[in-house]
Design a protein around this motif. Sequence first.
Motif, mmCIF file in Angstrom:
data_model
loop_
_atom_site.group_PDB
_atom_site.id
_atom_site.type_symbol
_atom_site.label_atom_id
_atom_site.label_comp_id
_atom_site.label_asym_id
_atom_site.label_seq_id
_atom_site.Cartn_x
_atom_site.Cartn_y
_atom_site.Cartn_z
ATOM 1 N N GLU A 19 0.854 -1.189 0.000
ATOM 2 C CA GLU A 19 0.000 0.000 0.000
ATOM 3 C C GLU A 19 0.891 1.239 0.000
ATOM 4 N N SER A 20 0.487 2.264 -0.736
ATOM 5 C CA SER A 20 1.188 3.538 -0.701
ATOM 6 C C SER A 20 0.728 4.338 0.514
ATOM 7 N N VAL A 21 1.436 5.417 0.834
ATOM 8 C CA VAL A 21 1.058 6.256 1.973
ATOM 9 C C VAL A 21 0.669 7.641 1.479
ATOM 10 N N ASP A 22 -0.158 8.320 2.263
ATOM 11 C CA ASP A 22 -0.488 9.706 1.964
ATOM 12 C C ASP A 22 0.579 10.650 2.503
ATOM 13 N N SER A 23 1.206 10.267 3.618
ATOM 14 C CA SER A 23 2.323 11.027 4.162
ATOM 15 C C SER A 23 3.121 10.114 5.083
ATOM 16 N N GLY A 24 4.353 10.525 5.351
ATOM 17 C CA GLY A 24 5.219 9.732 6.213
ATOM 18 C C GLY A 24 6.237 8.927 5.427
ATOM 19 N N LEU A 25 7.169 8.311 6.141
ATOM 20 C CA LEU A 25 8.252 7.557 5.527
ATOM 21 C C LEU A 25 8.527 6.273 6.291
ATOM 22 N N VAL A 26 9.010 5.268 5.555
ATOM 23 C CA VAL A 26 9.540 4.046 6.148
ATOM 24 C C VAL A 26 11.045 4.034 5.893
ATOM 25 N N HIS A 27 11.831 3.847 6.953
ATOM 26 C CA HIS A 27 13.283 3.722 6.835
ATOM 27 C C HIS A 27 13.682 2.272 7.114
ATOM 28 N N TYR A 28 14.639 1.792 6.336
ATOM 29 C CA TYR A 28 15.172 0.437 6.522
ATOM 30 C C TYR A 28 16.684 0.532 6.594
ATOM 31 N N ARG A 29 17.246 0.066 7.698
ATOM 32 C CA ARG A 29 18.691 0.158 7.925
ATOM 33 C C ARG A 29 19.183 1.595 7.799
ATOM 34 N N GLY A 30 18.377 2.529 8.284
ATOM 35 C CA GLY A 30 18.780 3.923 8.345
ATOM 36 C C GLY A 30 18.523 4.747 7.105
ATOM 37 N N ALA A 31 18.015 4.120 6.036
ATOM 38 C CA ALA A 31 17.797 4.855 4.784
ATOM 39 C C ALA A 31 16.317 4.794 4.419
ATOM 40 N N PRO A 32 15.780 5.875 3.856
ATOM 41 C CA PRO A 32 14.374 5.854 3.440
ATOM 42 C C PRO A 32 14.157 4.868 2.295
ATOM 43 N N VAL A 33 13.024 4.178 2.349
ATOM 44 C CA VAL A 33 12.698 3.219 1.297
ATOM 45 C C VAL A 33 12.041 3.993 0.151
ATOM 46 N N ARG A 34 12.915 4.556 -0.696
ATOM 47 C CA ARG A 34 12.459 5.345 -1.841
ATOM 48 C C ARG A 34 13.331 4.999 -3.038
#
Length: 276
Positions: free
Chosen positions: A60-75
């Motif tokens: 699912e996509s988000v309307d706002s906010g971020l997910v970080h994995y191992r210190g880096a944003p998942v982008r």
Amino acid sequence: MTTGEQQASLLSVRGVTKRFGSFTALDDVSLDLSPGTTTSLVGESGSGKSTLARVIVGLESVDSGLVHYRGAPVRGRAARREFRRGVGMVFQDPYGSIDPRFTLSEVVAEPLRAHGMYGKDGRQRVRDLLESVGMGSVDPDSYPHRLSGGQRQRVCIARALATGPDLLVCDEPTSALDVSVQAQILNLLLRLQQEHGLAYLFITHDLDVVRRISDQVHVLYRGSVVEHGPAQSVIDDARHPYTRKLLSAVLSDSPRTRRIGREMSGGQAAAAEKSG
């Protein structure tokens, strides 16, 4: 959160909001998950637990906010590919999450093939994965229609482990199983965590399960985290009225009192909304 704190966390969720039309499924949710630990998301059906799990794994996509994995944003494509390789998911329904047209070997090999990891030793890798979840005596070329629910969930766990992840997102992985089988699957997950240093994000409505397996717990109510902390502290000394209602429902013999959201008084619901 500082850069150092991000790096100390395997997974960080910051300010995630998700809406479906006018309905807010997640409202500014944040959490951190450390390597080798278990964080549980607790709440009734509709509280936002599974939506958060789907957001985290990219379904699912988000309307706002971020997910970080191992210190880096998942982008970006590269970051998302690394994330999908490092995170496995175990779904609630072991019947619906396995394609009956595939052999067990094909089911477990699916993520290996998707990430270009199958190679010449892929078949042995599949056999080792099935062995690791207690399915070594089952013919990998057989089909899943003769397997029990517990056996199917073991195959799903083997599939989730295929790429060597350091995090498993487990969405109610025992709720569709008989009580005795639930205990077996929980024991399996605990053993795998010890052997591989796995972190778990465990979605559940069962506080007895939380007590048994969790290091940290986040309680969700109407899409917001209303209480969080060390699992034993939250269970033994719940501060929020919704958490206390969840605990009382676990101890209740009456199905009526297990519908927490409907049983909260107007004042308690207002307090929950304010705390969220």
